[in-house]
Motif scaffolding. Sequence first.
Motif, PDB file in Angstrom:
ATOM      1  N   PHE A  34      14.628  -2.934   0.312  1.00 43.70           N
ATOM      2  CA  PHE A  34      13.909  -3.117   1.588  1.00 43.70           C
ATOM      3  C   PHE A  34      12.420  -4.050   2.244  1.00 43.70           C
ATOM      4  N   SER A  35      12.653  -4.738   3.122  1.00 44.10           N
ATOM      5  CA  SER A  35      11.579  -4.894   3.632  1.00 44.10           C
ATOM      6  C   SER A  35      10.416  -3.914   4.610  1.00 44.10           C
ATOM      7  N   CYS A  36      10.089  -3.423   3.573  1.00 46.32           N
ATOM      8  CA  CYS A  36       8.455  -2.362   4.029  1.00 46.32           C
ATOM      9  C   CYS A  36       7.628  -3.523   3.772  1.00 46.32           C
ATOM     10  N   ASP A  37       6.399  -2.488   4.464  1.00 48.70           N
ATOM     11  CA  ASP A  37       5.280  -3.485   4.143  1.00 48.70           C
ATOM     12  C   ASP A  37       4.340  -2.182   3.902  1.00 48.70           C
ATOM     13  N   ILE A  38       4.408  -1.259   3.809  1.00 49.71           N
ATOM     14  CA  ILE A  38       3.625   0.390   3.331  1.00 49.71           C
ATOM     15  C   ILE A  38       4.492   1.451   3.480  1.00 49.71           C
ATOM     16  N   VAL A  39       3.948   2.075   2.460  1.00 50.96           N
ATOM     17  CA  VAL A  39       4.767   3.367   1.785  1.00 50.96           C
ATOM     18  C   VAL A  39       4.190   4.682   1.608  1.00 50.96           C
ATOM     19  N   ILE A  40       4.941   5.889   2.169  1.00 54.37           N
ATOM     20  CA  ILE A  40       4.220   6.838   2.878  1.00 54.37           C
ATOM     21  C   ILE A  40       4.985   7.758   1.842  1.00 54.37           C
ATOM     22  N   SER A  41       3.749   8.123   0.933  1.00 55.83           N
ATOM     23  CA  SER A  41       4.895   9.566   0.000  1.00 55.83           C
ATOM     24  C   SER A  41       4.698  10.603   0.434  1.00 55.83           C
ATOM     25  N   ASP A  42       6.023  11.514   0.650  1.00 53.56           N
ATOM     26  CA  ASP A  42       6.098  12.842   0.646  1.00 53.56           C
ATOM     27  C   ASP A  42       6.169  14.143  -0.611  1.00 53.56           C
ATOM     28  N   THR A  66      13.065   9.439  11.019  1.00 53.70           N
ATOM     29  CA  THR A  66      12.718   8.773  11.432  1.00 53.70           C
ATOM     30  C   THR A  66      13.915   7.696  12.166  1.00 53.70           C
ATOM     31  N   LYS A  67      14.272   7.773  10.334  1.00 54.78           N
ATOM     32  CA  LYS A  67      15.799   5.807  10.484  1.00 54.78           C
ATOM     33  C   LYS A  67      14.777   4.936   9.934  1.00 54.78           C
ATOM     34  N   VAL A  68      14.036   5.136   8.913  1.00 51.84           N
ATOM     35  CA  VAL A  68      13.475   4.366   8.052  1.00 51.84           C
ATOM     36  C   VAL A  68      14.169   4.807   6.798  1.00 51.84           C
ATOM     37  N   PRO A  69      13.901   3.617   5.784  1.00 49.80           N
ATOM     38  CA  PRO A  69      14.226   3.555   4.068  1.00 49.80           C
ATOM     39  C   PRO A  69      13.621   5.243   3.470  1.00 49.80           C
ATOM     40  N   VAL A  70      14.568   5.750   3.058  1.00 50.31           N
ATOM     41  CA  VAL A  70      14.498   7.282   2.216  1.00 50.31           C
ATOM     42  C   VAL A  70      14.521   6.943   0.971  1.00 50.31           C
ATOM     43  N   VAL A  71      13.422   7.014  -0.317  1.00 52.78           N
ATOM     44  CA  VAL A  71      13.811   6.988  -1.334  1.00 52.78           C
ATOM     45  C   VAL A  71      13.288   7.960  -1.682  1.00 52.78           C
ATOM     46  N   SER A 119       3.854   2.249  15.379  1.00 51.33           N
ATOM     47  CA  SER A 119       2.877   1.841  16.960  1.00 51.33           C
ATOM     48  C   SER A 119       1.698   0.337  16.196  1.00 51.33           C
ATOM     49  N   MET A 120       0.989   0.650  15.303  1.00 51.65           N
ATOM     50  CA  MET A 120       0.261  -0.456  15.087  1.00 51.65           C
ATOM     51  C   MET A 120       0.494  -1.788  14.003  1.00 51.65           C
ATOM     52  N   GLY A 121       2.338  -1.478  13.882  1.00 52.18           N
ATOM     53  CA  GLY A 121       2.762  -3.023  13.760  1.00 52.18           C
ATOM     54  C   GLY A 121       3.455  -2.907  12.262  1.00 52.18           C
ATOM     55  N   TYR A 122       3.317  -1.974  11.812  1.00 56.91           N
ATOM     56  CA  TYR A 122       3.963  -1.962  10.583  1.00 56.91           C
ATOM     57  C   TYR A 122       5.449  -1.932  10.414  1.00 56.91           C
ATOM     58  N   THR A 123       5.811  -1.695   9.190  1.00 52.43           N
ATOM     59  CA  THR A 123       6.843  -1.223   8.828  1.00 52.43           C
ATOM     60  C   THR A 123       7.280   0.077   7.960  1.00 52.43           C
ATOM     61  N   PRO A 153       0.806  -1.175  -0.023  1.00 47.72           N
ATOM     62  CA  PRO A 153       0.166  -0.200   0.212  1.00 47.72           C
ATOM     63  C   PRO A 153       0.688   1.092  -0.062  1.00 47.72           C
ATOM     64  N   VAL A 154       0.189   2.511  -0.715  1.00 48.61           N
ATOM     65  CA  VAL A 154       0.649   3.370  -0.445  1.00 48.61           C
ATOM     66  C   VAL A 154       0.330   4.633  -0.152  1.00 48.61           C
ATOM     67  N   ILE A 155       0.793   5.337   0.622  1.00 43.08           N
ATOM     68  CA  ILE A 155      -0.201   6.620   1.378  1.00 43.08           C
ATOM     69  C   ILE A 155       0.650   7.167   1.477  1.00 43.08           C
ATOM     70  N   VAL A 156      -0.224   8.383   0.451  1.00 41.42           N
ATOM     71  CA  VAL A 156       0.544   9.832   0.293  1.00 41.42           C
ATOM     72  C   VAL A 156       0.121  11.127   1.123  1.00 41.42           C
ATOM     73  N   VAL A 157       0.401  12.200   1.509  1.00 43.03           N
ATOM     74  CA  VAL A 157       0.860  13.309   2.013  1.00 43.03           C
ATOM     75  C   VAL A 157       1.185  14.493   1.397  1.00 43.03           C
ATOM     76  N   GLY A 158       0.035  14.822   0.684  1.00 46.86           N
ATOM     77  CA  GLY A 158       0.593  15.974  -0.447  1.00 46.86           C
ATOM     78  C   GLY A 158      -0.946  17.144   0.663  1.00 46.86           C
ATOM     79  N   ASN A 159      -0.724  18.293  -0.538  1.00 44.85           N
ATOM     80  CA  ASN A 159      -1.633  19.008  -0.356  1.00 44.85           C
ATOM     81  C   ASN A 159      -2.246  19.454  -1.927  1.00 44.85           C
TER      82      ASN A 159
END
Length: 340
Positions: A143-151, A122-127, A76-80, A49-55
């Motif tokens: 990377f072993s991520c199971d969800i993506v945040i798009s800045d 955040t210390k998480v992968p940033v690409v 906190s919800m268990g995602y990486t 899944p991809v979550i976009v945080v935009g304007n």
Amino acid sequence: MRWIEQGWYNKSLKVYVLLPFMVVFYVIYKIRLGLFKLGVLAQVRADIPVIVVGNISVGGTGKTPFVIYLVKLLHSMGYTPGIVSRGYGAKSDPTMPFPRSVNPQMQVDYSGDEPKLMALRTKVPVVISPVRSEAVAYLTQQFSCDIVISDDGLQHYQMARDVEIVIVDGQRQFGNGWMLPVGPLREPKTRLNSVDLIVENSGFSSNGDYQQIAGGIVHITQDSTVDIEDFSNGVHLVSGIGNPQRFEQTCKELGINTLSTSWFDDHHAFSIADFAKFGSEDIILMTEKDAVKCREFAQPNWYVLPIDAKISDTLEQKIKHIIVNKCGSVKNDNRNTSRK
């Protein structure tokens, strides 16, 4: 460009000379959007899944503190989670092609200011990549991520997304309500009807579901915290962000005595020459986004004001509900997501 930006928010009539350019911008926007809706231009869907945080407006609305908060919430919800960003201002280099993984040690010239800040906090992968869909693909492969945040990336329609969160500046709102270049809008306000969540950034106001909070002032190179009271003689504000007036207002509300302000364009590439007018005793205060570009030549009297997002319980529960509903819950064993 300053007069244009000022015209957006004081509703000056001067900006209306740009109406022909706005019409062209709007037509191109509608054609491009239509091509994606018809499938002529294809969206690239990721395996996770991809979550976009935009304007929908240009300039700072408080996305970066919200992204940092969202990383913590997802943990906190268990995602990486991992983060993707355009990496505005990052240099091209054949030895470091895009998509490019950002680490806290990378020079800001190659990471961009906001990605470097997010990697540090955040210390998480940033690409980063100008093509965000490619950044998402790289993130899932490396990377072993199971969800993506798009800045940002709300308008990057090639990147398919599961959740769209729009941050709105509670003070400036949408300016005069017109699209670029007559107004600050990248898309019409009707675009908000199709997003999953609209979050209004109320700044340091005690009201609102998204507030910003500041801790003690931090020395840029030593990372040591000092009390705001230690700067009773005043500071000089230096910033190159989308909305420096918010930074100035923040300092005012915190009781910081501002002696002068020096504003540069958003994402300005700072050099020591930009500070030549200041004396050795002058105290410089800047935002975190500015500070990541100044660490290599920072002086003993330069400081940064870190900002964090404070989210109400009501809003947090709403965000959690949207994420679980749209992205699925995390499986305990393999930490992969199962979309509903």
